[in-house]
Design a protein around this motif. Structure first.
Motif, short mmCIF file in Angstrom:
data_model
loop_
_atom_site.label_atom_id
_atom_site.label_comp_id
_atom_site.label_asym_id
_atom_site.label_seq_id
_atom_site.Cartn_x
_atom_site.Cartn_y
_atom_site.Cartn_z
N ARG A 65 37.04 51.44 47.95
CA ARG A 65 38.33 51.32 47.31
C ARG A 65 38.99 52.60 47.25
O ARG A 65 38.52 53.68 46.70
N GLY A 66 40.33 52.51 47.68
CA GLY A 66 41.19 53.71 47.80
C GLY A 66 41.83 53.64 46.66
O GLY A 66 42.35 54.69 45.76
N ALA A 67 42.56 52.44 46.16
CA ALA A 67 43.51 52.28 44.81
C ALA A 67 42.87 51.02 44.32
O ALA A 67 42.56 50.03 44.97
N THR A 68 43.18 50.86 43.11
CA THR A 68 42.85 49.87 42.13
C THR A 68 41.51 49.56 42.24
O THR A 68 40.78 48.64 42.97
N VAL A 69 40.42 50.53 41.60
CA VAL A 69 39.32 50.62 41.76
C VAL A 69 38.27 49.63 40.80
O VAL A 69 37.37 49.45 40.55
N HIS A 70 39.33 49.38 39.77
CA HIS A 70 38.58 48.76 38.48
C HIS A 70 37.76 47.67 38.68
O HIS A 70 37.72 46.76 39.63
N GLY A 71 36.52 47.68 38.20
CA GLY A 71 35.44 46.61 38.41
C GLY A 71 34.04 47.09 38.31
O GLY A 71 33.01 46.16 38.30
N HIS A 72 33.66 48.44 38.27
CA HIS A 72 32.28 48.84 38.23
C HIS A 72 31.55 48.26 37.15
O HIS A 72 30.09 48.07 37.34
N SER A 73 31.93 48.28 36.06
CA SER A 73 31.31 47.92 34.56
C SER A 73 31.50 46.33 34.25
O SER A 73 31.18 45.79 33.28
#
Lengths: 161, 266
Positions: free
Chosen positions: B154-162
């Motif tokens: 992901r280069g941009a809009t990375v939100h989601g790891h948690s």
């Protein structure tokens, strides 16, 4: 307005739900007695890319779909993470037991069902501001706690019955 | 001076996995094949087959003042040719992804030359000359550093790891760069790392088994191996914390200094 005795039931699946599964669960829950309103909550899914080099292109997220709930078409704006149901006090015990049965039948992973107050119960300053600025007309007090302060309730609230 | 690096403390499998990542001599298991062209298109910095853009002429053709450091350090291939600096960025799910940002930073620094990495809570970027970037990306994507479901490019809009995983075990991605095919059970990228649609989907293989991920992960989790089960790692962390605090506040040092100033040290 006549106060009513009601309480929230929060359904918290251990995985984010696909539109198909959400549709099944919502339809089954709507069959049960005593449910007043449903709040489908989750991570918001954009329609178009907001920033970065791909800004302006459409996202086409497979989870942002139109589902059919009791014959009415509802557009899912979120990746469903939790469903909060406001339920009449007298139907609570039966509803919770039935909900657990439904979830066990549909889901093949874990879930939590909690009872408590998960929505706002009082009209807030932002609700009054919406009226003042003309964003909303004829604010329905039963929508308190359901509408995102930044959005118009027409966009996010659907009347099923 | 010659010494054998220890990389990171710990006596559990998690610590051992971290050491394996960081040790340049340890060969990570290769588990999938991705074409060079597919990697170039997923990175999205140049079109496949296009020449590398350069920011300066090749080093051999440039005149430099005499500099001892330039003779000592051998430039990496990308620097020799003068190609641009470009990046690859990963987001790693907290649900037992094979790597995580700090592990990636340490791994990049000890495995590769000429890299600049940036660590954030949910993502980890590596910046290097484009020519070398593609080689590094190949290593990172084809080996056990990468899991199609729990690691996101992901280069941009990375939100989601948690966030919780979805029903197929995929990490949340608002732009849905990669999709899971329920019939074949494979994941493929349909967008490049910043969300621009690709001409043809890039297949990255099947998601790894959850049990296998628990074996190869570098993340301490209470439902797998908790940090408190690793006495040695905990001891190292506590020692560093204590010394930093003592040293930072100057405990035992400033006190005597102050006493001397007050004439109280006799």
């Amino acid at each position: 307005m006549e106060p009513i005795k009601a309480i929230d039931v929060k359904i918290f699946p251990h995985r984010r739900l696909k539109p198909g599964t959400s549709e099944k669960i919502l339809n089954e829950l709507l069959e049960l007695e005593g449910a007043i309103r449903f709040l489908v909550n989750g991570e918001s899914l954009p329609n178009i890319v907001g920033y970065g080099p791909a800004r302006g292109t459409s996202v086409n997220h497979p989870d942002r779909k139109i589902i059919t709930v009791k014959g009415k078409k509802v557009e899912l704006l979120v990746s469903v993470g939790e469903i909060v149901v406001t339920i009449k006090q007298e139907n609570l015990e039966e509803f919770v037991a039935e909900t657990k049965n439904i979830l066990e039948k549909i889901l093949n992973f874990g879930f939590d069902v909690k009872i408590g107050l998960f929505t706002r119960t009082k009209t807030t300053v932002s609700d009054y501001l919406k009226l003042d600025y003309g964003i909303e007309e004829n604010f329905d007090p039963s929508l308190v706690g359901m509408v995102d302060p930044k959005t118009n309730s027409k966009e996010t609230v659907k009347l099923i019955r | 001076m010659s010494y054998k690096p220890q990389y990171t403390p710990g006596e559990t499998k998690i610590a051992q996995n971290r050491r394996n990542h960081m040790d340049p001599d340890f060969e990570m298991k290769k588990i999938r094949n991705i074409n060079d062209e597919d990697i170039v298109s997923v990175l999205g910095h140049r079109n496949p087959g296009e020449n590398y853009k350069t920011v300066h002429p090749p080093l051999d053709e440039m005149d430099f003042d005499e500099d001892l450091m330039k003779e000592l350090v051998d430039p990496i291939p990308g620097a020799k040719q003068g190609t641009r600096t470009r990046y690859i960025q990963f987001a790693d799910s907290m649900y037992n992804a094979p790597a995580h940002p700090y592990d990636r930073a340490r791994t990049y620094m000890s495995r590769f030359r000429g890299v600049d990495t940036g660590t954030l809570s949910g993502r980890q970027v590596i910046e290097i000359r484009e020519l070398d970037l593609e080689k590094i990306s190949k290593t990172l994507l084809e080996t056990e550093f990468f899991d199609p479901a729990k690691t996101g490019l992901r280069g941009a809009t990375v939100h989601g790891h948690s966030l919780r995983l979805d029903e197929n075990g995929l990490m949340f991605d608002a732009l849905q760069r990669y999709v899971y095919n329920e019939k074949t059970g494979r994941v493929s990228y349909i967008k490049d790392q910043v969300g621009r649609p690709l001409d043809a989907p890039v297949d990255v293989g099947e998601p790894m088994d959850e049990e296998h991920l628990k074996e190869i992960t570098t993340i301490y989790r209470s439902d797998n191996v908790g940090i408190r089960e690793d006495k040695e790692a905990l001891e190292a962390v506590l020692t560093i914390h204590e010394s930093r605090t003592d040293g930072g506040y100057g405990l035992g040092v400033f006190k005597n200094d102050l006493k001397a100033k007050l004439g109280d040290d006799k």
